[in-house]
Design a protein around this motif. Structure first.
Motif, PDB file in Angstrom:
ATOM      1  N   GLU A  45       0.756  -1.215   0.166  1.00 33.34           N
ATOM      2  CA  GLU A  45      -0.131   0.066   0.000  1.00 33.34           C
ATOM      3  C   GLU A  45       1.086   1.167  -0.060  1.00 33.34           C
ATOM      4  O   GLU A  45       0.528   2.444  -0.665  1.00 33.34           O
ATOM      5  CB  GLU A  45      -1.090   0.185   1.273  1.00 33.34           C
ATOM      6  CG  GLU A  45      -1.856  -0.985   1.042  1.00 33.34           C
ATOM      7  CD  GLU A  45      -3.047  -1.209   2.346  1.00 33.34           C
ATOM      8  OE1 GLU A  45      -3.964  -1.755   2.076  1.00 33.34           O
ATOM      9  OE2 GLU A  45      -2.667  -0.447   3.114  1.00 33.34           O
ATOM     10  N   ARG A  52     -10.654   1.405   0.833  1.00 35.56           N
ATOM     11  CA  ARG A  52      -9.605   2.371   0.316  1.00 35.56           C
ATOM     12  C   ARG A  52     -10.519   3.643   0.022  1.00 35.56           C
ATOM     13  O   ARG A  52     -11.600   3.328  -0.433  1.00 35.56           O
ATOM     14  CB  ARG A  52      -8.858   1.768  -0.946  1.00 35.56           C
ATOM     15  CG  ARG A  52      -7.545   2.496  -1.118  1.00 35.56           C
ATOM     16  CD  ARG A  52      -6.720   1.831  -2.233  1.00 35.56           C
ATOM     17  NE  ARG A  52      -7.545   1.634  -3.385  1.00 35.56           N
ATOM     18  CZ  ARG A  52      -7.857   0.512  -3.840  1.00 35.56           C
ATOM     19  NH1 ARG A  52      -7.825  -0.785  -3.267  1.00 35.56           N
ATOM     20  NH2 ARG A  52      -8.637   0.559  -5.028  1.00 35.56           N
ATOM     21  N   PRO A  70      -3.203   0.101  -4.594  1.00 39.73           N
ATOM     22  CA  PRO A  70      -2.167  -0.649  -4.001  1.00 39.73           C
ATOM     23  C   PRO A  70      -1.090  -1.054  -4.994  1.00 39.73           C
ATOM     24  O   PRO A  70      -1.850  -1.707  -6.221  1.00 39.73           O
ATOM     25  CB  PRO A  70      -2.541  -1.446  -2.928  1.00 39.73           C
ATOM     26  CG  PRO A  70      -3.888  -1.601  -3.152  1.00 39.73           C
ATOM     27  CD  PRO A  70      -4.447  -0.502  -3.871  1.00 39.73           C
TER      28      PRO A  70
END
Ligand SMILES: [Zn+2]
Length: 563
Positions: free
Chosen positions: A345, A379, A386
């Motif tokens: 990430e 997210r 990521p």
């Protein structure tokens, strides 16, 4: 900027106008894609500006061009060690007793006694490098003899692999360690038949003594600069420093600001400090130092039977409580999974030490789970996607023993095995005792890994092994010790060719450190990091590779070491 991408590159042949210097009359192994061989090259603004024949390169020289005749010697790209410990190497130079090459416990004690005679009573004596596997009596040492001969100094001496160490009585007393001391998970405090500590502490238990040792002595910068000199003299222009804390990162950053670094260092932060570091710092990629990577551990080492195996050890099938003994997990696979997710990430590489076949499988599995979580986790809409394993160059450090069904997974997942050929030639003496002949087929399986389509990042794990990369190249192409034993090499099908070995210590190691576009081969528009050696690496007898002498080492076209 110290160098510019606007090097004077002309015509298709890669010629330059008025280069700063030309290097001629050599055999130049460029390690480009085609593994071409040249005779000469030109350097402009610290970069290779042209590579070709003597006549081609000589024709580029102007009035102000320096002409360096290499007298028929051989040139290689600057070598890169993809797994070393710079501070540990510096310590050998600056005070830690070197116990490598000792042939008995008595000889180890002698060297410590010698040091004690020059050291104030009460001061710690630190050492490293003993290897009971090279003694006539191969059992692990017990502290009594050492404690008797050195009663007044606390002594703490590491085994060659760094995964076990011996303390004397004074050291255990200062550390307040006794039979009843609680031992951290992933470690072992060895006890004698009466239940008293033998003085040997394995893996995570090393902290019981380690925490009692005062910091001090040489500064971090002293250690790094001492190690840097040793590396340059050995022909290394790049090192991946496999494990450091935030304090050492600061040391490197300062050395970079002060322009004192000449070796390019790809740093890895210790796993336990990674989460905080990742959260607070962007990946950093400077000209000589990078901090975009971390170093985790899943298990210990094979020598001290700390490597995590799928099936019990051949020579210690049963553990202290009567359970099948398969070695040690020194951290939870879930922790590696968590860091893998975090790394993907935030744009950090993850490198995990794995030696046993179980350890290797667990790391690969943890990487896959981490990738799954990164790509499926919550997210916010504006957060970047990521990364995936395919584009993140995650690594397994050592990858020494692999189950046959795991070998192909490295290429599939694009996980780089970072391997140390001299570990193979040190361990081949006893590895079959540990794991038996069938499992040993998956030990140091270089050719199988390469055939599966994954590059191998070559290294030494110095100071566990010598930092001399020519010993690594020799071990890689022969799988023999320096006495050329065993005949034909140990499990010779897994040897590397000379070209493969050289790639693993140059361009493939550069790739493992995200630096293959700048270094790792002698090509136009790359930084002029190269070495001049006294023999032809590709054609000399195999044994002669180990004795190669580095005549000079050049970084960005400047000599940083000359014999
Ligand atoms: Zn290491």
């Amino acid at each position: 900027m110290r160098h510019t991408l606007l090097a004077l590159t002309l015509a298709a042949s890669g010629t330059a106008a008025q280069p700063d210097a030309i290097f001629v009359n050599a055999t130049v192994y460029t390690v480009d894609e085609a593994f071409s061989v040249a005779q000469a090259f030109a350097v402009e603004d610290g970069m290779f500006a042209a590579v070709g024949t003597d006549a081609e390169i000589r024709s580029l020289a102007g009035d102000s061009t320096r002409v360096i005749d290499l007298g028929g010697m051989t040139v290689l790209p600057g070598l890169i060690d993809a797994h070393g410990h710079m501070a540990g190497l510096g310590q050998l130079q600056l005070g830690v007793v070197d116990l490598s090459g000792t042939t008995s416990y008595e000889e180890v004690i002698e060297r410590v006694v010698e040091r004690a005679a020059q050291t104030e009573p009460g001061e710690w004596i630190l050492g490293r490098g003993w290897d009971n596997e090279s003694w006539e009596n191969k059992s692990l040492p017990e502290h009594a003899d050492l404690s008797e001969k050195v009663p007044d100094h606390p002594v703490w001496i590491s085994r060659v692999d760094g995964h076990a160490a011996l303390a004397n009585a004074r050291a255990m007393e200062i550390a307040e360690v006794s039979a009843g001391t609680a031992v951290p998970e992933g470690g072992e405090m060895l006890l004698d038949i009466e239940g008293n500590p033998t003085g040997v502490f394995v893996d995570n238990a090393e902290a019981l003594i380690g925490r009692a040792i005062p910091a001090g002595g040489a500064s971090g910068a002293d250690l790094i600069l001492a190690a840097q000199d040793m590396c340059l003299a050995a022909g290394l222009t790049g090192v991946h420093d496999a494990g450091m804390g935030p304090d050492m990162i600061e040391v490197y950053m300062q050395l970079e600001r002060d322009r004192k670094l000449a070796v390019r260092v790809h740093g890895m932060i210790h796993g336990r400090e990674a989460p905080k570091w990742f959260a607070e710092n962007e990946p950093y990629h400077g000209p000589f130092f990078t901090m975009r990577s971390c170093k985790l551990y899943i298990d210990g080492a094979m020598g001290s039977r700390g490597a995590w195996l799928l099936e019990p050890y051949e020579d210690r099938p049963v553990g202290p409580e009567g359970e099948p003994y398969v070695g040690l997990a020194v951290s939870e696979p879930g922790f590696i999974e968590e860091i893998a997710r975090d790394g993907l990430e935030r744009g950090y590489q993850v490198c995990a030490h794995a030696i046993g076949d179980r350890g290797n499988r667990e790391v690969l599995d943890a990487y896959v789970r981490g990738e799954h979580r990164a790509s499926n986790g919550f997210r916010s809409a504006d957060a970047p996607m990521p990364a995936t394993l395919a584009d993140s160059r995650f690594r397994v450090e050592h990858a020494q023993l692999l189950a046959p069904e795991d070998i192909g997974r490295f290429a599939e997942l694009n996980v780089i095995p970072s391997m140390q050929p001299t570990h193979c030639t040190s361990d081949m003496r006893w590895i079959e005792e540990r794991v038996g002949s069938v499992r040993a087929d998956g030990a140091y399986a270089w050719q199988s890994l390469l055939a599966s389509g994954v590059p191998i990042a070559g290294g030494s794990d110095f100071p566990v092994e010598s930092h001399n990369p020519f010993l690594g190249l020799y071990a890689a192409v022969t799988r023999q010790n320096l006495d050329e034993e065993p005949p034909g090499g140990w499990r010779p099908l897994e040897r590397m060719t000379r070209e493969q070995a050289l790639r693993s210590f140059t361009i493939d190691a550069a790739y493992a450190g995200f630096n293959e576009k700048s270094v790792g081969s002698i090509e136009v528009d790359k930084l002029a990091d190269f070495i001049v050696i006294d023999r032809d690496y590709m054609t000399c007898p195999p044994r002669a590779i180990a004795d190669t002498v580095v005549l000079s080492t050049w970084v960005e076209g400047t000599a940083v070491f000359e014999r």
